[in-house]
Design a protein around this motif. Structure first.
Motif, PDB file in Angstrom:
ATOM      1  N   THR A  39      -6.386  -8.029   7.639  1.00 18.80           N
ATOM      2  CA  THR A  39      -5.336  -7.727   8.610  1.00 18.80           C
ATOM      3  C   THR A  39      -5.027  -6.247   8.554  1.00 18.80           C
ATOM      4  OG1 THR A  39      -3.068  -8.235   9.310  1.00 18.80           O
ATOM      5  CG2 THR A  39      -3.500  -8.272   6.950  1.00 18.80           C
ATOM      6  N   ASN A  40      -4.787  -5.667   9.726  1.00 14.20           N
ATOM      7  CA  ASN A  40      -4.388  -4.262   9.756  1.00 14.20           C
ATOM      8  C   ASN A  40      -2.936  -4.088   9.326  1.00 14.20           C
ATOM      9  OD1 ASN A  40      -6.881  -3.612  10.670  1.00 14.20           O
ATOM     10  ND2 ASN A  40      -6.266  -3.120  12.761  1.00 14.20           N
ATOM     11  N   GLY A  41      -2.066  -4.943   9.835  1.00 13.88           N
ATOM     12  CA  GLY A  41      -0.642  -4.779   9.567  1.00 13.88           C
ATOM     13  C   GLY A  41      -0.010  -6.040   9.027  1.00 13.88           C
ATOM     14  N   PHE A  67       8.628   2.313   4.650  1.00 14.68           N
ATOM     15  CA  PHE A  67       8.055   3.582   5.096  1.00 14.68           C
ATOM     16  C   PHE A  67       8.699   4.777   4.407  1.00 14.68           C
ATOM     17  CE2 PHE A  67       5.749   1.292   8.231  1.00 14.68           C
ATOM     18  CZ  PHE A  67       4.720   2.138   8.624  1.00 14.68           C
ATOM     19  N   SER A  97       2.673  -2.617   4.602  1.00 17.72           N
ATOM     20  CA  SER A  97       2.987  -2.268   5.985  1.00 17.72           C
ATOM     21  C   SER A  97       1.733  -2.123   6.836  1.00 17.72           C
ATOM     22  CB  SER A  97       3.800  -0.967   6.034  1.00 17.72           C
ATOM     23  OG  SER A  97       3.068   0.106   5.442  1.00 17.72           O
ATOM     24  N   TYR A  98       0.736  -1.400   6.317  1.00 18.41           N
ATOM     25  CA  TYR A  98      -0.478  -1.120   7.071  1.00 18.41           C
ATOM     26  C   TYR A  98      -1.611  -0.992   6.050  1.00 18.41           C
ATOM     27  CZ  TYR A  98      -3.411   0.948  10.741  1.00 18.41           C
ATOM     28  OH  TYR A  98      -4.404   1.198  11.659  1.00 18.41           O
ATOM     29  N   SER A  99      -2.742  -1.613   6.306  1.00 19.81           N
ATOM     30  CA  SER A  99      -3.774  -1.761   5.271  1.00 19.81           C
ATOM     31  C   SER A  99      -4.445  -0.463   4.864  1.00 19.81           C
ATOM     32  CB  SER A  99      -4.831  -2.778   5.730  1.00 19.81           C
ATOM     33  OG  SER A  99      -4.387  -4.094   5.456  1.00 19.81           O
ATOM     34  N   ARG A 100      -4.279   0.591   5.633  1.00 15.94           N
ATOM     35  CA  ARG A 100      -4.829   1.869   5.172  1.00 15.94           C
ATOM     36  C   ARG A 100      -4.163   2.315   3.882  1.00 15.94           C
ATOM     37  NH1 ARG A 100      -3.269   5.516   9.066  1.00 15.94           N
ATOM     38  NH2 ARG A 100      -1.667   6.414   7.749  1.00 15.94           N
ATOM     39  N   ASN A 148      -3.049  -3.032   0.731  1.00 13.21           N
ATOM     40  CA  ASN A 148      -3.448  -4.350   1.212  1.00 13.21           C
ATOM     41  C   ASN A 148      -3.431  -5.282   0.000  1.00 13.21           C
ATOM     42  OD1 ASN A 148      -5.892  -6.334   1.340  1.00 13.21           O
ATOM     43  ND2 ASN A 148      -5.480  -5.871   3.487  1.00 13.21           N
ATOM     44  N   ARG A 198      -1.921   7.696   3.060  1.00 12.48           N
ATOM     45  CA  ARG A 198      -1.127   7.770   4.291  1.00 12.48           C
ATOM     46  C   ARG A 198      -1.508   8.973   5.148  1.00 12.48           C
ATOM     47  NH1 ARG A 198       5.140   5.728   3.528  1.00 12.48           N
ATOM     48  NH2 ARG A 198       4.659   3.658   2.719  1.00 12.48           N
TER      49      ARG A 198
END
Length: 430
Positions: A35-37, A50, A58-61, A64, A272
């Motif tokens: 999942t991305n988010g 954040f 929050s976001y997989s970058r 995760n 990030r």
């Protein structure tokens, strides 16, 4: 009176650390979170995550759950307080250097490093003015002599790629402490199954997980481990760690996260901002590989020692660089730091020079001609024209990767079959 709780031993941690049965389904294997988010419970939770006021996905970058399990496992195996997984070992080295330093800063580096690391360091010097100060040799005294007022870190490998030299980590760590510098150790060739650099004084440990940690040659990845041992505030040169981040409401990483300051700075700036995140599938495959790491490293070392001993006595071989053999240079340090054996990567030279080295490699049938290392399959490469091609002739000679040299990564096959393949390839060499 009950016994004091004891931490699990290494092989147990390799299987269990960082993961647990899935609470929602009972799945025993680590789930792969494609999942991305991630859905937030509230706008307040989203804002807090954040702003780094609250932990969460929050976001997989940036993070995760599958990748986080890998980070926890490698941190446990290395004895680190935290880890940050990234897309490759090269990314890990890049993020460490760029998190530690700004333009004009310098760092002392070992003169013997993986060719890709050396190339990256020279490119960062030319384009971004991050200056590598290469030590004149491999001793702690050589590293100390290279330190200047601009130096912000010391960088070395635990076992040198590809000549298998074992570094005096405790001696180099003592130099780093005397000068108030963090010691960064690339532990790729040893893996924590052979050496745990933090136990010898390292502050930061990096890996290319593409090698022994994964083991299968299927995935690319890297990881950065933070020992939590360095006093960043006392040193005063590390602005991403000790100065406010305006875009995070004035967050000072060393104040909010005193025990994992470097890991947090790497995640904020490295993931990030720069963005080389690791795929959850690659994290899952690496987690699976680590489960067998202790067993594999035993076999890797035993096979490498047998192959190196065979080559050392062969009439067509000029020399072998493997300090696990009696009488080899560096034997004392290898016995001290890696009694199990100095890994399974080493170089050897053919008496007949480069043509013989090239003929040998192309004559191999079982051993693959392949640029990776640390796989269950045995591999061979000609480093002078591939991994270390950017070095000068003098640098190649000093690093044991001259034109007459072959690098072997000895795998897990039956050692008799490996020696038979090497023997038939040597028979074709003039």
């Amino acid at each position: 009176m009950s016994a004091r709780p004891r931490s699990p031993r290494f092989a147990t941690q390799a299987i269990h650390a960082g993961a647990a049965p899935d609470p929602a389904t009972g799945a025993r294997a680590q789930p792969i979170y494609f999942t991305n988010g991630f859905v937030f419970d509230s706008t307040e939770q989203a804002a807090d995550i954040f702003a780094m006021r609250r932990t969460g996905f929050s976001y997989s970058r940036g993070s995760n759950p599958t990748v986080a399990a890998l980070e926890r496992r490698v941190a446990a195996l290395e004895g680190a307080k935290a880890a940050v997984a990234v897309s490759s070992g090269q990314s890990a080295v890049l993020l460490v250097l760029m998190t530690l330093m700004k333009s004009g800063d310098a760092y002392v580096a070992s003169p013997r490093l993986f060719g890709g690391s050396l190339g990256l360091m020279r490119r960062l010097d030319g384009r971004y003015d991050l200056k590598p100060q290469f030590a004149g040799g491999l001793s702690p005294e050589d590293f100390e002599a290279a330190i200047t007022p601009e130096t912000r870190a010391i960088v070395c490998e635990s076992i040198v790629n590809p000549c298998a030299t074992v570094m005096d980590l405790e001696g180099i760590a003592a130099v780093a402490r005397r000068h108030g510098l963090p010691l960064v150790v690339d532990n790729t060739l040893a893996s924590p199954a052979l050496i745990r650099p933090i136990e010898h004084g390292a502050d930061i440990v990096v890996h290319s997980t593409s090698k022994f940690l994964g083991g299968s040659g299927q995935t690319i990845g890297g990881v950065i481990c933070d020992a939590g041992s360095f006093d960043w505030t006392k040193a005063g040169h590390y602005n991403l760690i000790t100065e406010p981040w305006p875009d995070y409401d004035g967050l000072v990483v060393s104040e909010r996260f005193p025990e994992i300051s470097f890991a947090v700075a790497c995640r904020l700036f490295g993931l990030r901002d720069l963005g080389p995140g690791l795929s959850p599938m690659n994290a899952f495959l690496t987690l699976t590989g680590i489960e067998t790491l202790p067993l594999r490293m035993q076999r890797h070392c035993a096979n490498a020692r047998a192959v190196a001993a065979y080559l050392k006595d062969h009439p067509k071989v000029a020399w072998v660089s493997y300090p696990g053999l009696p009488g080899q240079a560096g034997e004392e340090l290898a016995a001290r730091y890696v009694p199990q054996g100095p890994g399974s990567i080493f170089t050897f030279a053919l008496k007949a020079g480069e043509p013989a080295a090239l003929t040998f490699i192309t004559s191999l049938e079982l051993i693959s001609h392949l640029v990776n290392i640390g796989e269950i399959k045995s591999l061979a490469i000609h480093p002078a024209t591939t991994t270390h091609r950017q070095l000068s002739a003098e640098e190649k000679s000093a690093a044991c990767v001259g034109p007459e040299t072959v690098r072997l990564s000895v795998g897990l096959e039956n050692v008799e079959d490996l020696i038979a393949d090497i023997e038939q390839a040597l028979d074709r060499v003039d």
